[in-house]
Each structure stands twice: as structure tokens, then as C-alpha cells.
Design a protein around this motif. Structure first.
Motif, mmCIF file in Angstrom:
data_model
loop_
_atom_site.group_PDB
_atom_site.id
_atom_site.type_symbol
_atom_site.label_atom_id
_atom_site.label_comp_id
_atom_site.label_asym_id
_atom_site.label_seq_id
_atom_site.Cartn_x
_atom_site.Cartn_y
_atom_site.Cartn_z
ATOM 1 N N ASP A 1 31.802 -1.980 42.838
ATOM 2 C CA ASP A 1 32.101 -0.972 43.857
ATOM 3 C C ASP A 1 33.038 -1.497 44.935
ATOM 4 O O ASP A 1 33.889 -0.761 45.441
ATOM 5 C CB ASP A 1 30.801 -0.478 44.504
ATOM 6 C CG ASP A 1 29.972 0.396 43.570
ATOM 7 O OD1 ASP A 1 30.539 0.888 42.571
ATOM 8 O OD2 ASP A 1 28.769 0.560 43.826
ATOM 9 N N VAL A 2 32.883 -2.780 45.322
ATOM 10 C CA VAL A 2 33.687 -3.322 46.428
ATOM 11 C C VAL A 2 34.936 -4.051 45.949
ATOM 12 O O VAL A 2 35.723 -4.530 46.773
ATOM 13 C CB VAL A 2 32.844 -4.283 47.298
ATOM 14 C CG1 VAL A 2 31.611 -3.571 47.830
ATOM 15 C CG2 VAL A 2 32.470 -5.556 46.539
ATOM 16 N N SER A 3 35.125 -4.143 44.626
ATOM 17 C CA SER A 3 36.247 -4.932 44.102
ATOM 18 C C SER A 3 37.600 -4.279 44.343
ATOM 19 O O SER A 3 38.631 -4.953 44.316
ATOM 20 C CB SER A 3 36.066 -5.169 42.600
ATOM 21 O OG SER A 3 36.196 -3.947 41.883
ATOM 22 N N GLY A 4 37.598 -2.963 44.557
ATOM 23 C CA GLY A 4 38.870 -2.262 44.683
ATOM 24 C C GLY A 4 39.525 -1.983 43.347
ATOM 25 O O GLY A 4 40.657 -1.497 43.299
ATOM 26 N N ARG A 5 38.809 -2.300 42.274
ATOM 27 C CA ARG A 5 39.333 -2.070 40.934
ATOM 28 C C ARG A 5 38.350 -1.219 40.143
ATOM 29 O O ARG A 5 37.366 -1.731 39.614
ATOM 30 C CB ARG A 5 39.548 -3.392 40.201
ATOM 31 C CG ARG A 5 40.631 -4.258 40.802
ATOM 32 C CD ARG A 5 41.180 -5.208 39.778
ATOM 33 N NE ARG A 5 41.760 -4.500 38.655
ATOM 34 C CZ ARG A 5 42.546 -5.075 37.749
ATOM 35 N NH1 ARG A 5 42.845 -6.329 37.859
ATOM 36 N NH2 ARG A 5 43.030 -4.376 36.752
ATOM 37 N N PRO A 6 38.597 0.073 40.076
ATOM 38 C CA PRO A 6 37.683 0.923 39.291
ATOM 39 C C PRO A 6 37.666 0.560 37.817
ATOM 40 O O PRO A 6 36.733 0.935 37.097
ATOM 41 C CB PRO A 6 38.227 2.333 39.519
ATOM 42 C CG PRO A 6 39.653 2.136 39.943
ATOM 43 C CD PRO A 6 39.678 0.852 40.689
ATOM 44 N N ALA B 1 36.381 -11.112 45.634
ATOM 45 C CA ALA B 1 36.572 -10.282 44.446
ATOM 46 C C ALA B 1 36.821 -11.163 43.243
ATOM 47 O O ALA B 1 37.241 -12.305 43.368
ATOM 48 C CB ALA B 1 37.733 -9.324 44.656
ATOM 49 N N ARG C 1 29.354 -5.419 43.169
ATOM 50 C CA ARG C 1 30.630 -6.136 43.028
ATOM 51 C C ARG C 1 31.713 -5.197 42.486
ATOM 52 O O ARG C 1 32.852 -5.219 42.963
ATOM 53 C CB ARG C 1 30.457 -7.328 42.096
ATOM 54 C CG ARG C 1 31.753 -8.104 41.777
ATOM 55 C CD ARG C 1 32.355 -8.733 43.033
ATOM 56 N NE ARG C 1 31.421 -9.656 43.620
ATOM 57 C CZ ARG C 1 31.303 -10.929 43.263
ATOM 58 N NH1 ARG C 1 32.063 -11.418 42.307
ATOM 59 N NH2 ARG C 1 30.441 -11.717 43.869
#
Length: 414
Positions: free
Chosen positions: A384-389, A1, A382
Motif C-alpha cells: 500500500d505504501v510502496s507507491g507501486r500498485p 520501499a 508495504r
């Protein structure tokens, strides 16, 4: 991330505001002893208020009785003469100075950045003025002007032009009541820089993850969420040879950008066309003409024109990246269909207008368009999978992980 850091403080109007004198070490120790909750910062002291806000004390104002309080605040990044000069605007140079000063004053980050810029400027033995600083930064614009014929040079040199720390990441040739002016947002250069890492990085063996992160930083610059403090926190330290190559590409893109705006001036486009029924057609043709004139007017040798053409195609491809990103939902609506044609339309018209010897090898631009589509897909994944909207929207900084040893703490370490 992606590595990320957000603002650690909410800046309020402190009792001791940044001014024209830096805080001394003795004053730092005194504040640390007197004020509970205070912490040493990289520059000055942070005083926590206990409610999630804090004061960042970096210096003190020496009040000048001839100046208003708000004018005294500007002494951190402008001279008294410049500030007083703006009480009554007389020329387009005054107009550009006011734009720069007001943009700095509106951003605490910009104030911090310019305090460092001023210190470095004066350490080299130069007397600081905001105007002199920007004159020294006009390298790309001056290089382009030097390529023009002498008659065209005289026209361009008759107006003020240069960078400005404005929020809108754009370039503009503007007609004002005081005269014509050409301005290019400083952050546009940073946008080009990180886009060059994203798109040219693979040819310099920069890892794919770093290239994707560079594209994300470029998008955040355009969104206004990447903080304006690259002088304080550069986000990456590239190997020297790669840095030179990236900066060289950025320079030619900035040359074309200034050349495009100068072309609007030289082509007589700076007229009031509001209310004209053919505004859209007129504006589109103006953009096509400015693209072509920017390349063809500069230099008499083929290599110069080839270099500028490459910069032009890079710029237009990066605008296409923004267009595709907007369609993918990564950016708010970007296209301005009223005044500017689509970037791919501009690329097509420029290719048709230029001598073949100035064009990139066959298929190269088309391959770049495909690479941009792939990059937008990678950025979307990236995010989508970052965990940070809020990865694209939070205010702060992102880093290129391979070229940054660790995440830094804002104001404590820089």
C-alpha cells in the motif's frame, strides 16, 4: 520501499539467435561498429530498434543439416542426441526431458540462465547434457530416497524424478501414457528459500524490512512475476552462516516435497479417478496419507523423522501463508478445495498421526500461524505504501536491500 527493476528490453526473434556458440569479443566489437544504437551487454550485445524493442545477441547457431531449425535452437541447452531422442517419445524419461526442454525454450530468461549453467558445468570439466545437469541437481530427492527401505527404493528408482523449470510452482506425481513421473518446479525451491528468510530471518537478526521483502519475493514467485534468473541475479547475498542455515531448512522442505509425491506413488494413488463421485473425499484422504507416509517411511531413527516432520510443517505453514495472502487479495485464488484440503487441516491431521517425539515443541506451530498472519498484514501495508500498485505483478526482480549493494541493470550488468 522495495528495490525493483523491470525488464529493460522486449525480446524479439533476432537475426542472430542464441545458439550453441557464445559470441566472441571480436564479434562484439564488430557489431558495435556496424550497428547504430548497439550497446555492450554483460554477455553479448544489445541492439536497440528505436521502437522500444531490442535484440539481445549472445551467440550464434551452427546449423546442423540433420536437424530442423527449431531443433537447432535447442542446442544452447541440450545435446543433439537428446533433441533427436524427443522426435519419438518412448519412455517416461523422454517425457520428463521433453517437459524440461520445452519449458526452457518457452522462456528467454530460462535460456539465458541455462547458458550460464552450461558454462559453469563445463568449466568443471564435465560434459554437458541436460539430463546430467538435472541428475546433479537431484540432491534433495536422492537424500530422501536414501532414507527409504531397499524395497521402497527400488520402486522409486524405477521412475524418473527431479526438478523442472516449469512455470507452475508446484510438485506433481503424474501417470502418463509412457509411465509414472515425479516433477518438482525449480521455483518451488526458491519460494521455500525466500519464505525461510521471511519467517526464520528474525532469529538470525535479519532486519524486519528484509523479511517482509523476502515474503513479497516469495509471493511474486508464486504469481509468476519474479523472473526466472536467480542464477544470474540472486536478489541477495546473505552472510555465509545464515545462508547455510536457510539452505539447510530449504533442503529439508524439498525432501518432504519429494517424499510427499513419492508417497502418492507408493500408496497407489496414481490411478484415474476422474468421474468418481467420491473424488473430493478420495483426494483429500490421499493428501493426508501422503503427508504422513512421507515422514514415516523415511529413516529408522527418530532424528530423521523429526527433521522431516519439521520440513513438512514448514511446507504446510507456507501453503497457509499463500491461503491467507489470497484472502487478503495479494494472490489470486490459491486453494484447490477439490483435490487438496486446507493447509491447516493437513497440519492437524499430520500432528494427530505422528508420534509426539516427532512434533515441534508445544505451541510452536500455533505461534507460526500467528506470525504468518502478522507477515501478511505487513506485506499488505508495504504494498500500500510502496507507491507501486504493480509491486506484486510487474515482471522483473525485487531485492533484499540490506544484502544487495545496488539495483542492477538487466542484461547490461547480468
Amino acid at each position: 520501499a522495495c528495490t525493483a527493476t523491470m525488464e529493460k528490453t522486449t525480446l524479439m526473434s533476432p537475426p542472430l539467435l542464441p545458439g550453441n556458440r557464445n559470441i566472441t569479443e571480436e564479434e562484439v566489437r564488430r557489431i558495435l561498429n556496424l550497428l547504430p544504437g548497439s550497446r555492450r551487454a554483460s554477455n553479448g550485445v544489445i541492439v536497440d530498434n528505436g521502437d522500444g524493442t531490442s535484440y539481445h545477441i549472445t551467440g550464434f547457431i551452427t546449423s546442423d543439416p540433420e536437424m530442423a531449425d527449431v531443433e537447432n535452437l535447442h542446442l544452447a541447452y541440450a545435446t543433439k542426441h537428446e533433441i533427436i531422442r524427443l522426435r519419438e517419445l518412448r519412455t517416461a524419461h523422454d517425457y520428463l526431458l521433453r517437459v524440461r526442454l520445452e519449458a526452457i525454450a518457452a522462456s528467454p530468461r530460462a535460456v539465458r540462465t541455462f547458458r550460464k549453467r552450461r558454462a559453469q558445468f563445463e568449466e568443471r570439466g564435465r560434459r554437458w547434457t541436460l539430463t546430467d545437469y538435472y541428475n546433479a541437481q537431484n540432491i534433495d530427492a536422492k537424500r530422501y530416497v536414501s532414507r527409504l527401505s531397499r524395497p521402497l527404493q527400488r520402486i522409486v528408482k524405477s521412475i524418473p524424478y527431479g526438478l523442472a523449470p516449469i512455470n507452475e510452482v508446484n510438485a506433481v506425481a503424474r501417470r502418463t501414457m509412457l509411465g509414472d513421473v515425479v516433477m518438482v518446479a525449480e521455483n518451488l525451491r526458491y519460494f521455500f528459500y525466500f519464505m525461510n528468510i521471511a519467517m526464520y530471518g528474525p532469529y538470525s537478526e535479519i532486519r524486519t524490512d528484509d523479511c517482509i521483502d523476502a515474503a513479497i519475493i516469495a509471493l511474486r514467485i508464486m504469481r509468476g512475476s519474479e523472473s526466472f534468473d536467480f542464477d544470474l541475479d540472486p536478489r541477495a547475498t546473505l552472510p555465509a552462516q545464515i545462508e547455510r542455515e536457510i539452505q539447510s531448512k530449504t533442503g529439508r522442505q524439498m525432501e518432504f516435497t519429494f517424499g510427499h509425491e513419492f508417497a502418492h506413488l507408493l500408496e497407489g494413488h496414481l490411478v484415474d479417478r476422474l468421474g468418481s463421485d467420491d473424488l473430493r473425499v478420495y483426494s483429500h484422504e490421499c493428501e493426508f496419507a501422503a503427508d504422513c507416509r512421507a515422514v514415516l517411511a523415511a529413516g529408522s531413527d527418530h532424528e530423521t523423522k523429526r527433521t522431516l516432520a519439521r520440513g513438512a510443517f514448514d511446507v504446510l505453514l507456507y501453503l497457509h501463508f499463500l491461503e491467507v495472502s489470497a484472502r487478503a487479495g495479494l494472490l489470486r485464488s490459491y486453494s484447490d478445495g477439490v483435490t487438496h484440503p486446507l493447509p491447516l487441516e493437513r497440519i492437524g491431521r499430520l500432528k494427530a498421526a505422528l508420534n509426539k517425539r516427532y512434533l515441534p515443541p508445544p505451541g510452536e506451530i500455533e505461534a507460526s500461524e500467528d506470525a504468518i498472519d502478522t507477515m501478511v498484514e505487513s506485506v499488505t501495508k508495504r504494498v500500500d505504501v510502496s507507491g507501486r500498485p504493480d509491486l506484486l505483478s510487474f515482471y522483473g526482480s525485487l531485492y533484499l536491500p540490506t544484502f544487495t549493494d545496488r539495483m542492477k541493470t538487466d542484461r547490461i550488468e547480468f
